[in-house]
Design a protein around this motif. Structure first.
Motif, PDB file in Angstrom:
ATOM      1  N   SER A   1      24.251  11.203 -26.372  1.00 20.66           N
ATOM      2  CA  SER A   1      23.602  10.067 -27.021  1.00 20.66           C
ATOM      3  C   SER A   1      23.766   8.836 -26.140  1.00 20.66           C
ATOM      4  CB  SER A   1      24.221   9.794 -28.389  1.00 20.66           C
ATOM      5  OG  SER A   1      24.033  10.895 -29.254  1.00 20.66           O
ATOM      6  N   ILE A   2      22.660   8.129 -25.932  1.00 24.02           N
ATOM      7  CA  ILE A   2      22.688   6.902 -25.146  1.00 24.02           C
ATOM      8  C   ILE A   2      21.977   5.815 -25.926  1.00 24.02           C
ATOM      9  CG2 ILE A   2      21.982   5.781 -22.999  1.00 24.02           C
ATOM     10  CD1 ILE A   2      22.339   8.418 -21.578  1.00 24.02           C
ATOM     11  N   ALA A   3      22.679   4.736 -26.176  1.00 25.05           N
ATOM     12  CA  ALA A   3      22.155   3.614 -26.964  1.00 25.05           C
ATOM     13  C   ALA A   3      21.591   4.096 -28.294  1.00 25.05           C
ATOM     14  CB  ALA A   3      21.094   2.864 -26.171  1.00 25.05           C
ATOM     15  N   GLY A   4      22.305   5.036 -28.918  1.00 29.25           N
ATOM     16  CA  GLY A   4      21.927   5.519 -30.238  1.00 29.25           C
ATOM     17  C   GLY A   4      20.857   6.595 -30.262  1.00 29.25           C
ATOM     18  N   LYS A   5      20.357   7.007 -29.085  1.00 35.18           N
ATOM     19  CA  LYS A   5      19.326   8.046 -29.013  1.00 35.18           C
ATOM     20  C   LYS A   5      19.932   9.335 -28.468  1.00 35.18           C
ATOM     21  CE  LYS A   5      15.665   4.650 -28.172  1.00 35.18           C
ATOM     22  NZ  LYS A   5      14.655   4.165 -27.210  1.00 35.18           N
ATOM     23  N   THR A   6      19.698  10.438 -29.172  1.00 35.95           N
ATOM     24  CA  THR A   6      20.223  11.724 -28.725  1.00 35.95           C
ATOM     25  C   THR A   6      19.254  12.317 -27.711  1.00 35.95           C
ATOM     26  OG1 THR A   6      21.233  12.044 -30.901  1.00 35.95           O
ATOM     27  CG2 THR A   6      21.096  13.975 -29.471  1.00 35.95           C
ATOM     28  N   ILE A   7      19.471  11.977 -26.431  1.00 38.56           N
ATOM     29  CA  ILE A   7      18.513  12.365 -25.399  1.00 38.56           C
ATOM     30  C   ILE A   7      18.539  13.859 -25.125  1.00 38.56           C
ATOM     31  CG2 ILE A   7      18.666  10.087 -24.332  1.00 38.56           C
ATOM     32  CD1 ILE A   7      20.153  11.556 -21.968  1.00 38.56           C
ATOM     33  N   SER A   8      19.664  14.529 -25.456  1.00 40.36           N
ATOM     34  CA  SER A   8      19.767  15.968 -25.194  1.00 40.36           C
ATOM     35  C   SER A   8      18.811  16.776 -26.057  1.00 40.36           C
ATOM     36  CB  SER A   8      21.204  16.444 -25.420  1.00 40.36           C
ATOM     37  OG  SER A   8      21.701  16.009 -26.672  1.00 40.36           O
ATOM     38  N   SER A   9      18.241  16.158 -27.107  1.00 39.86           N
ATOM     39  CA  SER A   9      17.288  16.874 -27.956  1.00 39.86           C
ATOM     40  C   SER A   9      15.840  16.447 -27.688  1.00 39.86           C
ATOM     41  CB  SER A   9      17.614  16.628 -29.439  1.00 39.86           C
ATOM     42  OG  SER A   9      17.469  15.256 -29.772  1.00 39.86           O
ATOM     43  N   PHE A  10      15.636  15.544 -26.721  1.00 42.47           N
ATOM     44  CA  PHE A  10      14.280  15.093 -26.412  1.00 42.47           C
ATOM     45  C   PHE A  10      13.474  16.210 -25.763  1.00 42.47           C
ATOM     46  CE2 PHE A  10      14.896  10.195 -25.761  1.00 42.47           C
ATOM     47  CZ  PHE A  10      15.293  10.090 -27.087  1.00 42.47           C
ATOM     48  N   PRO A  11      12.193  16.373 -26.136  1.00 40.33           N
ATOM     49  CA  PRO A  11      11.321  17.258 -25.344  1.00 40.33           C
ATOM     50  C   PRO A  11      11.085  16.641 -23.973  1.00 40.33           C
ATOM     51  CG  PRO A  11      10.062  16.083 -27.019  1.00 40.33           C
ATOM     52  CD  PRO A  11      11.501  15.788 -27.286  1.00 40.33           C
ATOM     53  N   GLU A  12      10.721  17.452 -22.998  1.00 39.96           N
ATOM     54  CA  GLU A  12      10.619  16.990 -21.616  1.00 39.96           C
ATOM     55  C   GLU A  12       9.684  15.792 -21.461  1.00 39.96           C
ATOM     56  OE1 GLU A  12      11.341  16.404 -17.780  1.00 39.96           O
ATOM     57  OE2 GLU A  12      12.429  17.811 -19.063  1.00 39.96           O
ATOM     58  N   LYS A  13       8.574  15.793 -22.174  1.00 41.42           N
ATOM     59  CA  LYS A  13       7.612  14.690 -22.059  1.00 41.42           C
ATOM     60  C   LYS A  13       8.265  13.358 -22.428  1.00 41.42           C
ATOM     61  CE  LYS A  13       3.216  13.023 -23.946  1.00 41.42           C
ATOM     62  NZ  LYS A  13       2.079  13.321 -24.867  1.00 41.42           N
ATOM     63  N   TRP A  14       9.008  13.343 -23.544  1.00 40.24           N
ATOM     64  CA  TRP A  14       9.652  12.120 -23.994  1.00 40.24           C
ATOM     65  C   TRP A  14      10.854  11.781 -23.127  1.00 40.24           C
ATOM     66  CZ3 TRP A  14       7.366   8.782 -27.004  1.00 40.24           C
ATOM     67  CH2 TRP A  14       6.326   9.230 -27.832  1.00 40.24           C
ATOM     68  N   LEU A  15      11.528  12.797 -22.617  1.00 36.19           N
ATOM     69  CA  LEU A  15      12.681  12.565 -21.755  1.00 36.19           C
ATOM     70  C   LEU A  15      12.237  11.873 -20.464  1.00 36.19           C
ATOM     71  CD1 LEU A  15      15.729  13.016 -21.497  1.00 36.19           C
ATOM     72  CD2 LEU A  15      15.240  15.204 -20.404  1.00 36.19           C
ATOM     73  N   THR A  16      11.110  12.296 -19.920  1.00 35.27           N
ATOM     74  CA  THR A  16      10.585  11.669 -18.704  1.00 35.27           C
ATOM     75  C   THR A  16      10.257  10.204 -18.957  1.00 35.27           C
ATOM     76  OG1 THR A  16       9.672  13.781 -17.947  1.00 35.27           O
ATOM     77  CG2 THR A  16       8.756  11.780 -16.974  1.00 35.27           C
ATOM     78  N   LYS A  17       9.637   9.924 -20.084  1.00 37.03           N
ATOM     79  CA  LYS A  17       9.288   8.549 -20.440  1.00 37.03           C
ATOM     80  C   LYS A  17      10.554   7.716 -20.645  1.00 37.03           C
ATOM     81  CE  LYS A  17       6.544   5.914 -23.779  1.00 37.03           C
ATOM     82  NZ  LYS A  17       5.686   6.010 -24.998  1.00 37.03           N
ATOM     83  N   TRP A  18      11.531   8.274 -21.348  1.00 36.77           N
ATOM     84  CA  TRP A  18      12.792   7.565 -21.585  1.00 36.77           C
ATOM     85  C   TRP A  18      13.492   7.276 -20.269  1.00 36.77           C
ATOM     86  CZ3 TRP A  18      17.668   9.093 -20.120  1.00 36.77           C
ATOM     87  CH2 TRP A  18      18.721   8.303 -20.585  1.00 36.77           C
ATOM     88  N   ARG A  19      13.555   8.266 -19.399  1.00 37.21           N
ATOM     89  CA  ARG A  19      14.264   8.122 -18.125  1.00 37.21           C
ATOM     90  C   ARG A  19      13.646   7.014 -17.267  1.00 37.21           C
ATOM     91  NH1 ARG A  19      14.183  13.243 -16.730  1.00 37.21           N
ATOM     92  NH2 ARG A  19      12.254  13.087 -15.535  1.00 37.21           N
ATOM     93  N   SER A  20      12.329   6.921 -17.260  1.00 34.58           N
ATOM     94  CA  SER A  20      11.660   5.930 -16.416  1.00 34.58           C
ATOM     95  C   SER A  20      11.928   4.508 -16.877  1.00 34.58           C
ATOM     96  CB  SER A  20      10.151   6.198 -16.383  1.00 34.58           C
ATOM     97  OG  SER A  20       9.562   5.912 -17.647  1.00 34.58           O
ATOM     98  N   ARG A  21      12.195   4.329 -18.173  1.00 36.49           N
ATOM     99  CA  ARG A  21      12.379   2.987 -18.715  1.00 36.49           C
ATOM    100  C   ARG A  21      13.841   2.613 -18.938  1.00 36.49           C
ATOM    101  NH1 ARG A  21       7.837   0.535 -21.102  1.00 36.49           N
ATOM    102  NH2 ARG A  21       5.941   1.799 -21.005  1.00 36.49           N
ATOM    103  N   GLU A  22      14.679   3.596 -19.229  1.00 29.00           N
ATOM    104  CA  GLU A  22      16.042   3.305 -19.679  1.00 29.00           C
ATOM    105  C   GLU A  22      17.132   3.580 -18.649  1.00 29.00           C
ATOM    106  OE1 GLU A  22      16.548   1.878 -22.645  1.00 29.00           O
ATOM    107  OE2 GLU A  22      14.396   1.919 -23.015  1.00 29.00           O
ATOM    108  N   THR A  23      16.781   4.242 -17.557  1.00 26.43           N
ATOM    109  CA  THR A  23      17.789   4.628 -16.570  1.00 26.43           C
ATOM    110  C   THR A  23      17.324   4.304 -15.161  1.00 26.43           C
ATOM    111  OG1 THR A  23      18.368   6.503 -17.988  1.00 26.43           O
ATOM    112  CG2 THR A  23      19.258   6.511 -15.770  1.00 26.43           C
ATOM    113  N   GLY A  24      18.200   3.694 -14.389  1.00 24.56           N
ATOM    114  CA  GLY A  24      17.948   3.494 -12.968  1.00 24.56           C
ATOM    115  C   GLY A  24      18.854   4.421 -12.182  1.00 24.56           C
ATOM    116  N   ILE A  25      18.287   5.124 -11.212  1.00 24.49           N
ATOM    117  CA  ILE A  25      19.043   6.136 -10.467  1.00 24.49           C
ATOM    118  C   ILE A  25      19.087   5.751  -8.991  1.00 24.49           C
ATOM    119  CG2 ILE A  25      19.222   8.586  -9.911  1.00 24.49           C
ATOM    120  CD1 ILE A  25      17.467   9.136 -12.392  1.00 24.49           C
ATOM    121  N   VAL A  26      20.304   5.734  -8.442  1.00 20.48           N
ATOM    122  CA  VAL A  26      20.503   5.413  -7.029  1.00 20.48           C
ATOM    123  C   VAL A  26      21.157   6.614  -6.362  1.00 20.48           C
ATOM    124  CG1 VAL A  26      21.535   3.818  -5.373  1.00 20.48           C
ATOM    125  CG2 VAL A  26      20.804   2.975  -7.624  1.00 20.48           C
TER     126      VAL A  26
END
Length: 232
Positions: A63-88
Motif C-alpha cells: 500500500s502506498i499513500a492509502g492505495k493497495t497497488i499490489s491489487s491494481f490491474p496492469e493498465k491502472w498500475l502503469t498509470k499510477w506509476r507514471s504519476r506517483e513514482t519517480g524512478i532513478v
C-alpha cells in the motif's frame, strides 16, 4: 506512506524457483529518506521494483499513500506509476537521440497532465534546479556522468511524484558527483518527497533517516539515525 505486509517475490517455476523476497514487512513514513543496503543478488533491486510498480509481488500486499497497488490491474498500475513514482537508475537510461530538455519532457508528454507550454516551463525549471539549465539542449553523450544522473533525477521529478526510488544512483559516479546527487535527494526529502535509495555506500546509509538491510530476500531495519547525524 508505504506499507508492505508479508511480501514475497518468486521467480521461475518448480525446482527452478528463486525467492527474491521473503515475507517482507516494513513501513516508511512520508518525507523519509531511506537507504536500502545489501550484497549483490540479495533482493535490493527487486524490493525497489515492487515498491515502484515495475513488478508485482507473488504474495502479500503493498500500500502506498492509502492505495493497495499490489491489487491494481496492469493498465491502472502503469498509470499510477507514471504519476506517483519517480524512478532513478544507476545507468541513467536517458534516450541518446533526445536532448536533456526532451528527456525531462518525456514523462509529461506521456501523462498529458499539463499543457504543452507548462510542460516546457516545468522541464526547464527542473533542469535549472539540478544545475543543468545551460546544458538543456545538449545531448546525453555531450555531458558528464554526474550531469546525466542529475538529468535523470529531473526526469524522475517531471510529474511531481510523492515517491522517488533510486537504484544505486551514485554507483557510476566519482565522489564529488556522488555527494552532489546525495545532497539533491536529501533536499527533496526535506521538501516532503519520500526517497528510497539502494546504495553500497555505507557513509550515505548512515546519513539518512533510516536504513534497511536486505539479505537473502529478507529485509530488516538496521537502525534509525539520529537527526543530527543525518544532517551532518
Amino acid at each position: 506512506m508505504i506499507e508492505l505486509q508479508n511480501v514475497s517475490k518468486v521467480y521461475g517455476n518448480g525446482d527452478d524457483q528463486f525467492w527474491a523476497l521473503k515475507d517482507v514487512c516494513l513501513s516508511i513514513n512520508k518525507g523519509e529518506f531511506v537507504a536500502v543496503i545489501g550484497k549483490s543478488g540479495s533482493g535490493k533491486s527487486t524490493l525497489l521494483h515492487v515498491l515502484s510498480g515495475i513488478d508485482t509481488p507473488t504474495e502479500g500486499t503493498i500500500s502506498i499513500a492509502g492505495k493497495t497497488i499490489s491489487s491494481f490491474p496492469e493498465k491502472w498500475l502503469t498509470k499510477w506509476r507514471s504519476r506517483e513514482t519517480g524512478i532513478v537508475f544507476q545507468s541513467f537510461f536517458l534516450l541518446q537521440t533526445l536532448t536533456l530538455f526532451e528527456n525531462v519532457m518525456l514523462p509529461m508528454e506521456f501523462s498529458r497532465s499539463l499543457s504543452r507550454k507548462k510542460r516546457k516551463e516545468r522541464a526547464l525549471k527542473l533542469l535549472e534546479s539540478v544545475g543543468l539549465l545551460q546544458k538543456a539542449y545538449l545531448f546525453p553523450d555531450s555531458v558528464s556522468g554526474g550531469e546525466k544522473q542529475r538529468c535523470a533525477i529531473a526526469r524522475a521529478l517531471a510529474n511531481d511524484p510523492p515517491l522517488i526510488v533510486a537504484d544505486e544512483p551514485t554507483g557510476n559516479l566519482d565522489s564529488e558527483n556522488a555527494e552532489h546527487i546525495f545532497s539533491l535527494f536529501k533536499n527533496l526529502s526535506e521538501q516532503g518527497k519520500t526517497i528510497v535509495m539502494v546504495t553500497h555506500d555505507h557513509d550515505f546509509s548512515h546519513r539518512v533517516s533510516r536504513s534497511f538491510i536486505v539479505k537473502d530476500g529478507y529485509v530488516s531495519e538496521d537502525h534509525i539515525v539520529d537527526k543530527k547525524v543525518g544532517q551532518a
